[in-house]
Scaffold this motif. Structure first.
Motif, PDB file in Angstrom:
ATOM      1  N   ASP A 115       9.000  60.304 -59.006  1.00  0.00           N
ATOM      2  CA  ASP A 115       9.774  61.451 -58.574  1.00  0.00           C
ATOM      3  C   ASP A 115       8.865  62.677 -58.502  1.00  0.00           C
ATOM      4  O   ASP A 115       7.737  62.674 -58.994  1.00  0.00           O
ATOM      5  N   TYR A 116       9.374  63.709 -57.875  1.00  0.00           N
ATOM      6  CA  TYR A 116       8.626  64.967 -57.852  1.00  0.00           C
ATOM      7  C   TYR A 116       9.527  66.087 -58.362  1.00  0.00           C
ATOM      8  O   TYR A 116      10.744  65.914 -58.508  1.00  0.00           O
ATOM      9  N   LEU A 117       8.916  67.203 -58.637  1.00  0.00           N
ATOM     10  CA  LEU A 117       9.635  68.367 -59.138  1.00  0.00           C
ATOM     11  C   LEU A 117       9.621  69.461 -58.072  1.00  0.00           C
ATOM     12  O   LEU A 117       8.617  69.626 -57.363  1.00  0.00           O
ATOM     13  N   ASN A 118      10.703  70.214 -57.976  1.00  0.00           N
ATOM     14  CA  ASN A 118      10.676  71.344 -57.055  1.00  0.00           C
ATOM     15  C   ASN A 118      10.092  72.562 -57.767  1.00  0.00           C
ATOM     16  O   ASN A 118       9.814  72.526 -58.974  1.00  0.00           O
ATOM     17  N   ALA A 119       9.896  73.621 -57.034  1.00  0.00           N
ATOM     18  CA  ALA A 119       9.215  74.800 -57.574  1.00  0.00           C
ATOM     19  C   ALA A 119       9.947  75.387 -58.774  1.00  0.00           C
ATOM     20  O   ALA A 119       9.333  75.807 -59.757  1.00  0.00           O
ATOM     21  N   THR A 120      11.277  75.424 -58.708  1.00  0.00           N
ATOM     22  CA  THR A 120      12.076  75.976 -59.812  1.00  0.00           C
ATOM     23  C   THR A 120      11.922  75.136 -61.071  1.00  0.00           C
ATOM     24  O   THR A 120      11.815  75.665 -62.188  1.00  0.00           O
ATOM     25  N   GLN A 121      11.891  73.821 -60.915  1.00  0.00           N
ATOM     26  CA  GLN A 121      11.737  72.927 -62.064  1.00  0.00           C
ATOM     27  C   GLN A 121      10.355  73.074 -62.697  1.00  0.00           C
ATOM     28  O   GLN A 121      10.218  73.055 -63.925  1.00  0.00           O
ATOM     29  N   HIS A 179       2.503  64.563 -56.781  1.00  0.00           N
ATOM     30  CA  HIS A 179       3.551  64.388 -55.774  1.00  0.00           C
ATOM     31  C   HIS A 179       4.243  65.724 -55.502  1.00  0.00           C
ATOM     32  O   HIS A 179       4.580  66.033 -54.356  1.00  0.00           O
ATOM     33  N   SER A 180       4.479  66.482 -56.551  1.00  0.00           N
ATOM     34  CA  SER A 180       5.150  67.773 -56.407  1.00  0.00           C
ATOM     35  C   SER A 180       4.325  68.719 -55.545  1.00  0.00           C
ATOM     36  O   SER A 180       4.867  69.412 -54.677  1.00  0.00           O
ATOM     37  N   ALA A 181       3.021  68.740 -55.778  1.00  0.00           N
ATOM     38  CA  ALA A 181       2.143  69.630 -55.023  1.00  0.00           C
ATOM     39  C   ALA A 181       2.192  69.321 -53.532  1.00  0.00           C
ATOM     40  O   ALA A 181       2.309  70.227 -52.690  1.00  0.00           O
ATOM     41  N   VAL A 182       2.092  68.040 -53.206  1.00  0.00           N
ATOM     42  CA  VAL A 182       2.116  67.638 -51.795  1.00  0.00           C
ATOM     43  C   VAL A 182       3.479  67.932 -51.178  1.00  0.00           C
ATOM     44  O   VAL A 182       3.572  68.469 -50.067  1.00  0.00           O
ATOM     45  N   THR A 183       4.545  67.596 -51.886  1.00  0.00           N
ATOM     46  CA  THR A 183       5.893  67.781 -51.356  1.00  0.00           C
ATOM     47  C   THR A 183       6.225  69.255 -51.161  1.00  0.00           C
ATOM     48  O   THR A 183       6.779  69.644 -50.122  1.00  0.00           O
ATOM     49  N   ILE A 184       5.891  70.092 -52.132  1.00  0.00           N
ATOM     50  CA  ILE A 184       6.153  71.533 -52.023  1.00  0.00           C
ATOM     51  C   ILE A 184       5.375  72.121 -50.856  1.00  0.00           C
ATOM     52  O   ILE A 184       5.867  73.000 -50.137  1.00  0.00           O
ATOM     53  N   SER A 185       4.157  71.622 -50.628  1.00  0.00           N
ATOM     54  CA  SER A 185       3.351  72.091 -49.492  1.00  0.00           C
ATOM     55  C   SER A 185       4.044  71.781 -48.172  1.00  0.00           C
ATOM     56  O   SER A 185       4.102  72.623 -47.269  1.00  0.00           O
ATOM     57  N   ILE A 228       7.313  71.093 -47.743  1.00  0.00           N
ATOM     58  CA  ILE A 228       8.567  71.853 -47.672  1.00  0.00           C
ATOM     59  C   ILE A 228       8.278  73.278 -47.212  1.00  0.00           C
ATOM     60  O   ILE A 228       9.069  73.890 -46.486  1.00  0.00           O
ATOM     61  N   GLY A 229       7.109  73.803 -47.631  1.00  0.00           N
ATOM     62  CA  GLY A 229       6.715  75.153 -47.242  1.00  0.00           C
ATOM     63  C   GLY A 229       6.295  75.273 -45.790  1.00  0.00           C
ATOM     64  O   GLY A 229       5.986  76.385 -45.328  1.00  0.00           O
ATOM     65  N   THR A 283      -1.105  58.226 -45.546  1.00  0.00           N
ATOM     66  CA  THR A 283      -0.645  58.456 -46.922  1.00  0.00           C
ATOM     67  C   THR A 283       0.169  59.738 -46.994  1.00  0.00           C
ATOM     68  O   THR A 283       1.226  59.794 -47.638  1.00  0.00           O
ATOM     69  N   THR A 284      -0.306  60.779 -46.311  1.00  0.00           N
ATOM     70  CA  THR A 284       0.417  62.049 -46.276  1.00  0.00           C
ATOM     71  C   THR A 284       1.728  61.907 -45.521  1.00  0.00           C
ATOM     72  O   THR A 284       2.735  62.530 -45.879  1.00  0.00           O
ATOM     73  N   GLN A 285       1.719  61.072 -44.498  1.00  0.00           N
ATOM     74  CA  GLN A 285       2.916  60.885 -43.684  1.00  0.00           C
ATOM     75  C   GLN A 285       4.054  60.246 -44.472  1.00  0.00           C
ATOM     76  O   GLN A 285       5.220  60.442 -44.143  1.00  0.00           O
ATOM     77  N   ILE A 286       3.715  59.481 -45.521  1.00  0.00           N
ATOM     78  CA  ILE A 286       4.756  58.885 -46.363  1.00  0.00           C
ATOM     79  C   ILE A 286       5.605  59.987 -46.988  1.00  0.00           C
ATOM     80  O   ILE A 286       6.836  59.901 -47.039  1.00  0.00           O
ATOM     81  N   TYR A 287       4.951  61.043 -47.461  1.00  0.00           N
ATOM     82  CA  TYR A 287       5.668  62.175 -48.045  1.00  0.00           C
ATOM     83  C   TYR A 287       6.559  62.833 -46.998  1.00  0.00           C
ATOM     84  O   TYR A 287       7.716  63.155 -47.270  1.00  0.00           O
ATOM     85  N   ALA A 288       5.996  63.036 -45.809  1.00  0.00           N
ATOM     86  CA  ALA A 288       6.750  63.685 -44.742  1.00  0.00           C
ATOM     87  C   ALA A 288       7.968  62.849 -44.346  1.00  0.00           C
ATOM     88  O   ALA A 288       9.056  63.396 -44.110  1.00  0.00           O
ATOM     89  N   HIS A 289       7.781  61.534 -44.299  1.00  0.00           N
ATOM     90  CA  HIS A 289       8.890  60.640 -43.948  1.00  0.00           C
ATOM     91  C   HIS A 289      10.009  60.731 -44.991  1.00  0.00           C
ATOM     92  O   HIS A 289      11.190  60.791 -44.642  1.00  0.00           O
ATOM     93  N   ASN A 290       9.626  60.750 -46.255  1.00  0.00           N
ATOM     94  CA  ASN A 290      10.627  60.846 -47.317  1.00  0.00           C
ATOM     95  C   ASN A 290      11.413  62.153 -47.231  1.00  0.00           C
ATOM     96  O   ASN A 290      12.616  62.186 -47.486  1.00  0.00           O
ATOM     97  N   LEU A 291      10.729  63.232 -46.854  1.00  0.00           N
ATOM     98  CA  LEU A 291      11.399  64.521 -46.712  1.00  0.00           C
ATOM     99  C   LEU A 291      12.343  64.519 -45.519  1.00  0.00           C
ATOM    100  O   LEU A 291      13.434  65.092 -45.568  1.00  0.00           O
TER     101      LEU A 291
END
Length: 294
Positions: free
Chosen positions: A94-100, A235-241, A243-244, A262-270
């Protein structure tokens, strides 16, 4: 076999440890001359009690080992073409969002040396997308100035030299410098982060220790989940980037992914997370009389 391997000490330790487990299994089952069928049976037992990644690692080690025994004329290659496990390419952590992340950091008492250290580790990992091994390997001298930025040079995954770096933002650099002030006579080649335990005080933190520190801080802040680990910060760092709104290529460079897939996996999940199909379906089905459950 260990002397034959052209790999890092950590990799050699992993491979030989995996092979020892197989040898132990053969001894427990009274097997003196293992066959291909024995390896298949061993694999099935592993599948019943281990994660797919663990099964894959164990079988990979055996394939390499028996390939070597055959080349050396010691024993036939009974593991040739045996498959390990089918791995899911999506991220299970899992990843964490910025607030978490902010919540976790705010739960750390930075008035103590331990608090200063742990705050610095977590904030550095989550803003730089660092792996625990990169944190463990970092030295004080790896902090350098590049242009107008403070950077930390890294000995990345599978690297022998410190050829890559991350930018250390001011919000992370300040607490990091405060932590370093608590270390007496800390010099350039010493570890950036050291142990505070009685048995190993002043020694470099191992990657396992870094993972444990992060996990404990997550739990203390109320984030007690098997899917949240030290690697979740990466994971959080990549995902927050993403999302931004940062471009995929920019995030790939930041995360030091060799392959953009590998980066595209994150984008696909989003993209899946943004999909509103369930809400649309629910609105169509429950729009009549839906107030009952509100």
């Amino acid at each position: 076999y260990a002397a034959f391997l052209d790999a890092t000490p950590r990799t050699i330790q992993t491979y030989t440890g995996n092979i020892r487990q197989f040898i132990k299994w053969t001894q427990e089952n009274g097997i003196q001359k293992p066959t291909r069928q024995d390896i298949l049976t061993y694999r099935e037992e592993l599948r019943e009690r281990c994660k797919p990644t663990t099964v894959q690692n164990y079988i990979t080690a055996l394939r390499l080992f028996f390939s070597w025994t055959a080349q050396a004329g010691i024993y036939p290659n009974i593991a040739e073409h045996i498959k390990g496990a089918k791995l899911d390419t999506s991220h299970k952590k899992d990843y964490l969002n910025a607030t978490q992340v902010q919540d976790i950091l705010s739960n750390i008492d930075t008035q103590t040396a331990k608090g200063k250290r742990d705050y610095s580790i977590i904030s550095l990992m989550v803003t730089g997308g660092l792996r625990d091994i990169e944190v463990s390997r970092a030295n004080i001298e790896d902090l350098k100035t590049l242009g107008n930025s403070t950077v930390l040079y890294l000995q990345g995954k599978g690297r022998d030299e410190r050829t890559e770096y991350i930018k250390v933002v001011p919000e992370v650099e300040k607490p990091l410098r405060e932590y370093l002030k608590t270390r007496q006579n800390a010099k350039g080649q010493q570890a950036l982060f050291s142990s505070l335990s009685n048995n190993s005080r002043g020694e470099r933190l191992s990657s396992k220790s870094v993972s444990s520190i992060v996990k404990n801080r997550l739990i203390q802040a109320g984030y007690n989940s098997d899917s949240l680990t030290a690697h979740s910060l990466r994971h959080s760092a990549v995902t927050i980037s993403l999302i931004g709104g940062l471009p995929l290529e920019e995030v790939q460079q930041f995360a030091r992914h060799k392959n953009i897939s590998t980066t595209q996996i994150y984008a696909h999940n989003l993209e899946r997370a943004k999909n509103r199909s369930e809400d649309t379906i629910a609105a169509s089905i429950f729009k009549e009389g839906g107030e009952k459950w509100k």
